[in-house]
Write a protein that holds these residues in place. Sequence first.
Motif, PDB file in Angstrom:
ATOM      1  N   GLN A 148       0.828  -1.204   0.000  1.00 34.97           N
ATOM      2  CA  GLN A 148       0.000   0.000   0.000  1.00 34.97           C
ATOM      3  C   GLN A 148       0.863   1.255   0.000  1.00 34.97           C
ATOM      4  OE1 GLN A 148      -2.442  -0.771   3.437  1.00 34.97           O
ATOM      5  NE2 GLN A 148      -4.114  -1.662   2.218  1.00 34.97           N
ATOM      6  N   SER A 149       1.973   1.230   0.750  1.00 31.31           N
ATOM      7  CA  SER A 149       2.897   2.369   0.758  1.00 31.31           C
ATOM      8  C   SER A 149       3.499   2.590  -0.624  1.00 31.31           C
ATOM      9  CB  SER A 149       4.005   2.120   1.792  1.00 31.31           C
ATOM     10  OG  SER A 149       4.952   3.161   1.770  1.00 31.31           O
ATOM     11  N   SER A 192       0.922   4.150  -2.855  1.00 35.47           N
ATOM     12  CA  SER A 192       0.721   5.574  -2.560  1.00 35.47           C
ATOM     13  C   SER A 192       1.826   6.416  -3.189  1.00 35.47           C
ATOM     14  CB  SER A 192       0.678   5.796  -1.050  1.00 35.47           C
ATOM     15  OG  SER A 192      -0.421   5.123  -0.476  1.00 35.47           O
ATOM     16  N   TYR A 222       2.617   2.348 -10.597  1.00 38.24           N
ATOM     17  CA  TYR A 222       1.331   2.282  -9.904  1.00 38.24           C
ATOM     18  C   TYR A 222       0.567   1.011 -10.284  1.00 38.24           C
ATOM     19  CZ  TYR A 222      -3.290   3.588  -8.224  1.00 38.24           C
ATOM     20  OH  TYR A 222      -4.501   3.604  -7.566  1.00 38.24           O
TER      21      TYR A 222
END
Length: 416
Positions: free
Chosen positions: A104-105, A108, A215
């Motif tokens: 998730q980091s 982001s 991403y």
Amino acid sequence: MVQNGRKSGFSAQRRWILWAAGAVVAVVLLASFASRDDSVPIVTATVRRGNIRSLISTNGKIEPINNFEAHAPTGTVVKRVLAKEGDHVKQGQLLVELDAATAQSQASRALAQIRASEADVNSIEQGGTQEELLTLRAQLVKATADRDAAQRNLDALQKLQQTGAASPGEVRAVQAQVATAEAQVKLLQSKQSERYSRPEISSVQAKQSEAQSAYSAAEDVLRQLVIRAPFAGVVYSLPVRQGTYVNPGDLILQEADLSKVLVRAYVDEPDVARLTPGQKIEVTWDAMPGRIWLGSVNSIPASVKLHGTRNVGETTCTVPNDDFKLLPNINVGVTIVTAEHDHVLTVPREALHLDGGKPYVYLITNNELEHRNVEMAISDLTQSEITSGIPEGAKVALGSVNSKPLRDHLPVKVVQ
């Protein structure tokens, strides 16, 4: 006189005994020769009708047809395990969840890079940032005004020069001011339309593409960290436990639809040429004696490869497995029926002999062997089909009891 008479009587009695003994010996010898028999004792079989199958017996392995494997996309910890081996699961059911904090980091950061690259691309498309555009517009307005003022001055001086009120030097000086102002206007106009060079544009576009790829990769990792059943099936391998660490690529679980399974059979090289699509296959498993699963040959080997110490061709078949007894990766016995004939004449294989590649048998006729050529069709492990040469019910020799070789016209005696 009496003594001589006694001797004469003893001699006669002795001759009689010898003669009787000789007669007995003669009778015994005569009986022996009369009962002497040169017949060779043999074992026979009767030509009968029956069913016969030509088989290829080998081994194989069970493989799932519709199989799903989940591997760890990155190094992480197993957060939750919601299934166990042997579970029947539904499509979409959550099976395992891996820790997603790191992923998730990364997602982001990649998203922030996308936003920054989008801003850079927008600047290129608009010719700069909003502040830069406003400043450039103001500079262009001023430069245009300066150019127009210089042009008016030049026009006025040129009129004065015609009356002698202005010198040529003054005119040239103002002409230089006009040229400088015009150049400034063109420079600012070019900045409006071609602010960035092609290398600068390519660099910004490359950064945007890189950010988008990062991403997408992060999103893909996040999706793989939550493992759901892609179809209804059976979880047959689950080597991880909750709280354990897994490395990238480690196997998390295997699931398959086991209602039908693939049997991969290893056929020895000499038998490969006997295979044709559609031949019946019988599958057995030592763990379930007496159980037979049926299928048919799906494919013919395209090559022969080394399998252990054997040169084999691989053929496959699909078999129903409604009760899910056949498990992935188990070893099974495979029998391929290459031919099957019913109600045909058969003899034991040991009754057949070859002469120049032509088969023949020894028929029993009047207690003698008769060489009889025959024609064969298919054979199994013990019997051969005879298509011509001998009738049903005939007796054929299998071999002699005393190991004497068989030959045509040999006197024989059936012992069984």
